[in-house]
Motif scaffolding. Structure first.
Motif, PDB file in Angstrom:
ATOM      1  N   GLU A   1       0.842  -1.176   0.000  1.00 42.00           N
ATOM      2  CA  GLU A   1       0.000   0.000   0.000  1.00 42.00           C
ATOM      3  C   GLU A   1       0.887   1.239   0.000  1.00 42.00           C
ATOM      4  OE1 GLU A   1      -2.023   1.705   3.968  1.00 42.00           O
ATOM      5  OE2 GLU A   1      -3.087   0.116   2.964  1.00 42.00           O
ATOM      6  N   VAL A   2       0.576   2.179  -0.868  1.00 41.75           N
ATOM      7  CA  VAL A   2       1.404   3.371  -1.065  1.00 41.75           C
ATOM      8  C   VAL A   2       1.445   4.233   0.193  1.00 41.75           C
ATOM      9  CG1 VAL A   2       1.708   5.464  -2.442  1.00 41.75           C
ATOM     10  CG2 VAL A   2       0.953   3.383  -3.547  1.00 41.75           C
ATOM     11  N   ALA A   3       0.328   4.389   0.861  1.00 44.78           N
ATOM     12  CA  ALA A   3       0.287   5.231   2.058  1.00 44.78           C
ATOM     13  C   ALA A   3       1.247   4.713   3.126  1.00 44.78           C
ATOM     14  CB  ALA A   3      -1.135   5.309   2.598  1.00 44.78           C
ATOM     15  N   GLY A   4       1.312   3.411   3.304  1.00 41.79           N
ATOM     16  CA  GLY A   4       2.242   2.824   4.266  1.00 41.79           C
ATOM     17  C   GLY A   4       3.692   3.082   3.884  1.00 41.79           C
ATOM     18  N   ILE A   5       3.971   3.014   2.597  1.00 42.36           N
ATOM     19  CA  ILE A   5       5.327   3.301   2.107  1.00 42.36           C
ATOM     20  C   ILE A   5       5.685   4.758   2.377  1.00 42.36           C
ATOM     21  CG2 ILE A   5       6.753   3.487   0.022  1.00 42.36           C
ATOM     22  CD1 ILE A   5       5.147   1.038  -1.059  1.00 42.36           C
ATOM     23  N   VAL A   6       4.728   5.663   2.126  1.00 43.19           N
ATOM     24  CA  VAL A   6       4.956   7.092   2.361  1.00 43.19           C
ATOM     25  C   VAL A   6       5.289   7.336   3.829  1.00 43.19           C
ATOM     26  CG1 VAL A   6       3.812   9.352   2.426  1.00 43.19           C
ATOM     27  CG2 VAL A   6       3.588   7.916   0.402  1.00 43.19           C
ATOM     28  N   ILE A   7       4.524   6.751   4.715  1.00 45.24           N
ATOM     29  CA  ILE A   7       4.760   6.941   6.151  1.00 45.24           C
ATOM     30  C   ILE A   7       6.124   6.390   6.554  1.00 45.24           C
ATOM     31  CG2 ILE A   7       3.974   6.240   8.453  1.00 45.24           C
ATOM     32  CD1 ILE A   7       1.089   6.472   7.258  1.00 45.24           C
ATOM     33  N   ALA A   8       6.489   5.232   6.040  1.00 44.59           N
ATOM     34  CA  ALA A   8       7.805   4.644   6.336  1.00 44.59           C
ATOM     35  C   ALA A   8       8.934   5.533   5.816  1.00 44.59           C
ATOM     36  CB  ALA A   8       7.904   3.247   5.737  1.00 44.59           C
ATOM     37  N   LEU A   9       8.746   6.125   4.635  1.00 47.35           N
ATOM     38  CA  LEU A   9       9.766   7.015   4.077  1.00 47.35           C
ATOM     39  C   LEU A   9       9.921   8.277   4.919  1.00 47.35           C
ATOM     40  CD1 LEU A   9       9.100   6.668   0.255  1.00 47.35           C
ATOM     41  CD2 LEU A   9      11.239   6.142   1.426  1.00 47.35           C
ATOM     42  N   VAL A  10       8.808   8.824   5.394  1.00 43.84           N
ATOM     43  CA  VAL A  10       8.889  10.006   6.266  1.00 43.84           C
ATOM     44  C   VAL A  10       9.690   9.661   7.514  1.00 43.84           C
ATOM     45  CG1 VAL A  10       7.586  11.582   7.748  1.00 43.84           C
ATOM     46  CG2 VAL A  10       6.757  11.092   5.440  1.00 43.84           C
ATOM     47  N   ASP A  11       9.394   8.524   8.108  1.00 46.77           N
ATOM     48  CA  ASP A  11      10.127   8.114   9.310  1.00 46.77           C
ATOM     49  C   ASP A  11      11.614   7.964   9.021  1.00 46.77           C
ATOM     50  OD1 ASP A  11       7.739   8.154  10.711  1.00 46.77           O
ATOM     51  OD2 ASP A  11       7.427   5.984  10.574  1.00 46.77           O
ATOM     52  N   LYS A  12      11.948   7.452   7.847  1.00 47.05           N
ATOM     53  CA  LYS A  12      13.354   7.286   7.458  1.00 47.05           C
ATOM     54  C   LYS A  12      14.027   8.646   7.263  1.00 47.05           C
ATOM     55  CE  LYS A  12      16.096   4.688   4.121  1.00 47.05           C
ATOM     56  NZ  LYS A  12      16.058   3.976   2.849  1.00 47.05           N
ATOM     57  N   VAL A  13      13.321   9.590   6.623  1.00 46.47           N
ATOM     58  CA  VAL A  13      13.857  10.946   6.427  1.00 46.47           C
ATOM     59  C   VAL A  13      14.139  11.590   7.781  1.00 46.47           C
ATOM     60  CG1 VAL A  13      13.233  13.291   5.679  1.00 46.47           C
ATOM     61  CG2 VAL A  13      12.870  11.368   4.134  1.00 46.47           C
ATOM     62  N   VAL A  14      13.185  11.490   8.695  1.00 45.72           N
ATOM     63  CA  VAL A  14      13.343  12.092  10.023  1.00 45.72           C
ATOM     64  C   VAL A  14      14.515  11.448  10.759  1.00 45.72           C
ATOM     65  CG1 VAL A  14      12.255  12.370  12.289  1.00 45.72           C
ATOM     66  CG2 VAL A  14      10.948  12.823  10.197  1.00 45.72           C
ATOM     67  N   GLU A  15      14.618  10.135  10.681  1.00 46.19           N
ATOM     68  CA  GLU A  15      15.722   9.433  11.345  1.00 46.19           C
ATOM     69  C   GLU A  15      17.072   9.872  10.780  1.00 46.19           C
ATOM     70  OE1 GLU A  15      17.384   4.914  11.423  1.00 46.19           O
ATOM     71  OE2 GLU A  15      15.222   5.171  11.711  1.00 46.19           O
ATOM     72  N   ASN A  16      17.180   9.945   9.459  1.00 46.54           N
ATOM     73  CA  ASN A  16      18.442  10.360   8.832  1.00 46.54           C
ATOM     74  C   ASN A  16      18.769  11.819   9.117  1.00 46.54           C
ATOM     75  OD1 ASN A  16      19.184   7.913   7.699  1.00 46.54           O
ATOM     76  ND2 ASN A  16      18.023   8.270   5.829  1.00 46.54           N
ATOM     77  N   PHE A  17      17.744  12.642   9.309  1.00 47.43           N
ATOM     78  CA  PHE A  17      17.981  14.062   9.578  1.00 47.43           C
ATOM     79  C   PHE A  17      18.851  14.270  10.813  1.00 47.43           C
ATOM     80  CE2 PHE A  17      16.828  17.769  12.117  1.00 47.43           C
ATOM     81  CZ  PHE A  17      17.279  18.771  11.267  1.00 47.43           C
TER      82      PHE A  17
END
Length: 102
Positions: free
Chosen positions: A1-17
């Motif tokens: 599901e695309v929405a789940g992927i989007v949420i996971a990517l946001v979490d990854k961006v925040v973690e890498n930040f």
């Protein structure tokens, strides 16, 4: 599901930040935008749950745009965290990539 992927990517961006040491102002802005995308996506998911299990027509395209933009953001933020010298030398290139992703 695309929405789940989007949420996971946001979490990854925040973690890498949190590892970013260069272009911090720009990366912070990108992180904040990613968090806003997460809020919108969560709202979409809540709407879907109320109306049924499938994605309403027309929402797949924006979610795919979110996903693509977040992939680009994550790539640049990861480089700002891990390849500081390279980003410093080519900072204009990475600023352009960040702005394009946003």
């Amino acid at each position: 599901e695309v929405a789940g992927i989007v949420i996971a990517l946001v979490d990854k961006v925040v973690e890498n930040f949190w590892e970013v040491k260069i272009l911090t102002k720009e990366c912070r802005k990108a992180r904040d935008i990613a968090l806003s995308v997460k809020e919108v996506t969560m709202s979409i998911l809540q709407t879907i749950k109320k109306g049924g299990p499938s994605l309403p027509p027309g929402l797949a395209t924006p979610l795919n745009h979110f996903k693509n933009g977040l992939n680009e953001l994550d790539e640049v933020i990861h480089l700002c965290a891990s390849a500081k010298t390279k980003v410093f030398i080519y900072s204009k290139t990475y600023l352009t990539k960040l702005r394009a992703a946003i």
